[in-house]
Design an enzyme around this catalytic site. Sequence first.
Site, mmCIF file in Angstrom:
data_model
loop_
_atom_site.group_PDB
_atom_site.id
_atom_site.type_symbol
_atom_site.label_atom_id
_atom_site.label_comp_id
_atom_site.label_asym_id
_atom_site.label_seq_id
_atom_site.Cartn_x
_atom_site.Cartn_y
_atom_site.Cartn_z
ATOM 1 N N LYS A 1 0.773 -1.281 0.006
ATOM 2 C CA LYS A 1 0.015 0.004 -0.028
ATOM 3 C C LYS A 1 0.746 1.287 0.018
ATOM 4 O O LYS A 1 2.109 1.132 0.360
ATOM 5 C CB LYS A 1 -0.936 0.212 1.220
ATOM 6 N N TYR B 1 -12.353 -1.838 -3.834
ATOM 7 C CA TYR B 1 -13.181 -2.140 -2.425
ATOM 8 C C TYR B 1 -14.513 -1.959 -2.416
ATOM 9 O O TYR B 1 -15.077 -1.466 -1.293
ATOM 10 C CB TYR B 1 -12.385 -0.992 -1.597
ATOM 11 N N PHE C 1 -15.621 4.212 6.503
ATOM 12 C CA PHE C 1 -14.272 4.593 6.267
ATOM 13 C C PHE C 1 -14.051 4.530 4.763
ATOM 14 O O PHE C 1 -12.884 4.786 4.311
ATOM 15 C CB PHE C 1 -12.967 3.830 6.780
ATOM 16 N N THR D 1 -5.420 -6.778 10.764
ATOM 17 C CA THR D 1 -5.671 -5.418 10.034
ATOM 18 C C THR D 1 -5.226 -4.372 10.958
ATOM 19 O O THR D 1 -4.776 -3.341 10.288
ATOM 20 C CB THR D 1 -7.521 -5.454 9.981
ATOM 21 N N ARG E 1 2.560 -6.124 8.968
ATOM 22 C CA ARG E 1 1.977 -5.095 9.742
ATOM 23 C C ARG E 1 2.321 -4.585 11.132
ATOM 24 O O ARG E 1 2.579 -3.524 11.198
ATOM 25 C CB ARG E 1 0.436 -5.560 9.659
ATOM 26 N N ASN F 1 -1.904 0.462 6.806
ATOM 27 C CA ASN F 1 -1.349 -0.850 7.169
ATOM 28 C C ASN F 1 -0.729 -1.696 6.409
ATOM 29 O O ASN F 1 -0.482 -2.908 6.469
ATOM 30 C CB ASN F 1 -2.668 -1.801 7.721
ATOM 31 N N HIS G 1 -2.018 -5.431 1.608
ATOM 32 C CA HIS G 1 -3.273 -6.101 1.395
ATOM 33 C C HIS G 1 -3.127 -7.562 0.738
ATOM 34 O O HIS G 1 -2.029 -7.752 0.082
ATOM 35 C CB HIS G 1 -3.971 -5.520 0.212
ATOM 36 N N GLU H 1 -9.942 -10.673 -7.444
ATOM 37 C CA GLU H 1 -8.878 -9.248 -7.483
ATOM 38 C C GLU H 1 -7.604 -9.572 -8.434
ATOM 39 O O GLU H 1 -7.202 -8.499 -9.064
ATOM 40 C CB GLU H 1 -8.075 -9.377 -6.000
HETATM 41 P P1 GDP Z 1 -7.838 -6.829 5.745
HETATM 42 O O1 GDP Z 1 -8.631 -7.918 5.054
HETATM 43 O O2 GDP Z 1 -7.027 -7.197 6.881
HETATM 44 O O3 GDP Z 1 -7.207 -5.858 4.728
HETATM 45 O O4 GDP Z 1 -9.115 -5.813 6.300
HETATM 46 P P2 GDP Z 1 -10.855 -5.512 5.705
HETATM 47 O O5 GDP Z 1 -10.924 -6.003 4.486
HETATM 48 O O6 GDP Z 1 -11.317 -5.656 6.929
HETATM 49 O O7 GDP Z 1 -10.511 -4.030 5.457
HETATM 50 C C1 GDP Z 1 -10.045 -3.443 4.129
HETATM 51 C C2 GDP Z 1 -8.934 -2.177 4.648
HETATM 52 O O8 GDP Z 1 -9.584 -1.201 4.882
HETATM 53 C C3 GDP Z 1 -7.830 -2.397 5.648
HETATM 54 O O9 GDP Z 1 -6.592 -3.042 5.151
HETATM 55 C C4 GDP Z 1 -7.727 -1.114 6.009
HETATM 56 O O10 GDP Z 1 -6.700 -0.583 5.075
HETATM 57 C C5 GDP Z 1 -9.040 -0.406 5.885
HETATM 58 N N1 GDP Z 1 -9.782 -0.387 7.192
HETATM 59 C C6 GDP Z 1 -10.273 -1.382 7.969
HETATM 60 N N2 GDP Z 1 -10.949 -1.252 8.797
HETATM 61 C C7 GDP Z 1 -10.875 0.304 8.963
HETATM 62 C C8 GDP Z 1 -11.384 1.034 9.744
HETATM 63 O O11 GDP Z 1 -11.998 0.988 11.007
HETATM 64 N N3 GDP Z 1 -10.962 2.413 9.690
HETATM 65 C C9 GDP Z 1 -10.348 2.689 8.298
HETATM 66 N N4 GDP Z 1 -9.840 4.204 8.289
HETATM 67 N N5 GDP Z 1 -9.658 2.017 7.651
HETATM 68 C C10 GDP Z 1 -9.912 0.671 7.649
#
Ligand code: GDP
Length: 138
Positions: A10, A50, A58, A92, A103, A113, A116, A127
């Site tokens: 990222k 996304y 968010f 995450t 991470r 973070n 991905h 994807e």
């Molecule tokens: P991942 O599969 O671990 O990447 O997590 P998710 O699929 O739940 O979320 C996708 C991406 O959205 C994450 O990797 C973060 O960059 C972002 N994200 C997830 N949760 C939050 C949140 O609570 N706040 C914000 N600002 N970004 C978030």
Amino acid sequence: MPQRTFSILKPDAVRKGYTGAILAAIDAAGFQIVAIKKQTISKAEAEGFYAVHKSKPFFGELTEYMSSGPLVLMVLEKENAIADLRKLMGATNPANAEAGTIRKRFAESIQENAIHGSDAEETAAYEIGYWFAGYELI
Ligand code: GDP
């Protein structure tokens, strides 16, 4: 049989110069790089990628961040690639990530973070197809 997964380094990780160190960790964990490219994506491209998070509070912030600078898009391959990459990435929220994970080592916030990784076979297929053409995956 080897499995493929999709990964992104990222914008925060690329901006801070962590590309080489993260690729080294991925290599050390036994992944082959099937395809790799560095590019800056548009907000619309990030929104499409996304789309499952469209209703999240968010979503705007996330897609703004993902289109804020160059990232590294990759297709990785190994046995059990999807689960093993998720494990190597860590939680995450880097605050909850285990020691030694990407991470924990390289990320600073739940949004910024560092990496991905696809979370299931169907999402990996979607994807990979979203970012790479078939001829790039030979
Ligand atoms: P991942 O599969 O671990 O990447 O997590 P998710 O699929 O739940 O979320 C996708 C991406 O959205 C994450 O990797 C973060 O960059 C972002 N994200 C997830 N949760 C939050 C949140 O609570 N706040 C914000 N600002 N970004 C978030």
